[in-house]
Design an enzyme around this catalytic site. Sequence first.
Site, PDB file in Angstrom:
ATOM      1  N   HIS A 158       0.819  -1.217   0.000  1.00  0.00           N
ATOM      2  CA  HIS A 158       0.000   0.000   0.000  1.00  0.00           C
ATOM      3  C   HIS A 158       0.852   1.265   0.000  1.00  0.00           C
ATOM      4  O   HIS A 158       0.297   2.373  -0.017  1.00  0.00           O
ATOM      5  CB  HIS A 158      -0.942   0.028   1.197  1.00  0.00           C
ATOM      6  CG  HIS A 158      -1.968  -1.064   1.193  1.00  0.00           C
ATOM      7  ND1 HIS A 158      -2.778  -1.321   0.108  1.00  0.00           N
ATOM      8  CD2 HIS A 158      -2.312  -1.971   2.144  1.00  0.00           C
ATOM      9  CE1 HIS A 158      -3.584  -2.338   0.394  1.00  0.00           C
ATOM     10  NE2 HIS A 158      -3.306  -2.758   1.610  1.00  0.00           N
ATOM     11  N   ASP A 193      -2.869 -10.623  -2.195  1.00  0.00           N
ATOM     12  CA  ASP A 193      -3.408 -10.164  -0.924  1.00  0.00           C
ATOM     13  C   ASP A 193      -4.908  -9.883  -1.096  1.00  0.00           C
ATOM     14  O   ASP A 193      -5.386  -9.622  -2.207  1.00  0.00           O
ATOM     15  CB  ASP A 193      -2.683  -8.884  -0.526  1.00  0.00           C
ATOM     16  CG  ASP A 193      -2.947  -8.427   0.887  1.00  0.00           C
ATOM     17  OD1 ASP A 193      -2.104  -8.704   1.750  1.00  0.00           O
ATOM     18  OD2 ASP A 193      -3.983  -7.773   1.118  1.00  0.00           O
ATOM     19  N   HIS A 195      -6.390  -7.275  -0.187  1.00  0.00           N
ATOM     20  CA  HIS A 195      -6.517  -5.860  -0.533  1.00  0.00           C
ATOM     21  C   HIS A 195      -5.736  -5.559  -1.809  1.00  0.00           C
ATOM     22  O   HIS A 195      -4.645  -6.091  -2.020  1.00  0.00           O
ATOM     23  CB  HIS A 195      -5.965  -4.981   0.592  1.00  0.00           C
ATOM     24  CG  HIS A 195      -6.586  -5.222   1.922  1.00  0.00           C
ATOM     25  ND1 HIS A 195      -6.006  -6.041   2.869  1.00  0.00           N
ATOM     26  CD2 HIS A 195      -7.743  -4.772   2.459  1.00  0.00           C
ATOM     27  CE1 HIS A 195      -6.783  -6.060   3.949  1.00  0.00           C
ATOM     28  NE2 HIS A 195      -7.843  -5.319   3.726  1.00  0.00           N
TER      29      HIS A 195
END
Length: 340
Positions: A158, A193, A195
């Site tokens: 991220h 993942d 996300h």
Amino acid sequence: MQVIYSPVQQDHDPSSFITSGRVAPSPECPERAERFLAAVTGAGHDVAAPREHGIGPVAAIHPPDYLRFLETAHARWSALPNPGPEVIPNVHPGRHMVARPAHVIGQAGYFMADTACPVGEGTWRAARAAADCAVTAMDLVLDGAGPAYALCRPPGHHAFADMAGGFCFLNNAGIAAARAAAGGRRVAILDIDVHHGNGTQGIFYRRSDVFFVSVHADPTNYYPFFSGYAGERGEGPGEGYNLNLPQAHGTGDDGYLEAIAEGLGAVARYGADLLVLSLGLDPQENDPLGVLKVTTEGFRKAGARVAGARLDTLIVQEGGYLCDELGANLAAFLDGFGNG
């Protein structure tokens, strides 16, 4: 499989994050790495410390002003009148603000996407150690030593080039991929993942030297909300080098494995000769942050499927949070990969 891990990564110990308006204990805690380490040692994998590579590999992805912020923010924050124990932004620039602040409170909002990545006294050391793990493991792969697993914490996918977010500060997978691409390898990143790997996508969105694929839960009502949609294909020189495969919430083993196979098919068509796998274990059915329904056996099959691509492979740890199955999920994936 060779595992690279540094105990310095445990210096990052965030106390809390804000979720749905509540202050809650941070799920990105040191115990995650302890469980991962126990899983790999219990399975008989060799564990080694990373080499210190200096700032060079990190600076190939992240600009100097962002790195200065991460290195100095906690000391500057601590010098404020009545500061909290960690750097947590309370203001963000938004869509209509363009000024670049000099004050640490403003810089926190500028360089941090959300409240999930507090910077503590040991965060910079831990993030640097995680990046060294990824680079050291990548060098093993590049030297022909076989696949390697970088036990990275804090995670990285991220983190944009100049912005932390979602528990992530330095983009470990991106740093490793850029190192391989700079050496002439044809590199793909596959992120599995739960996300979307929004930071990794952002870093390579206008580049054609690294092909990015992300298999993740539909972000319509799930973090990171603002990216991860199927229509995001890259821009400029990177157009066509980005592939998102969002999955309906509740997707289990079969759908997850089919999406991984689709992503690997795209990687093959790209002609990659080296794969960086961003391994999230949070698609697991009992993960506290997950919305998918992948089983431990599903991770074993996923490992075998990735191994079946027959590419030089670096596995970089991303998400996966405290649940009874966490260590077993990692052991199963690595076992499936080793026997795939």
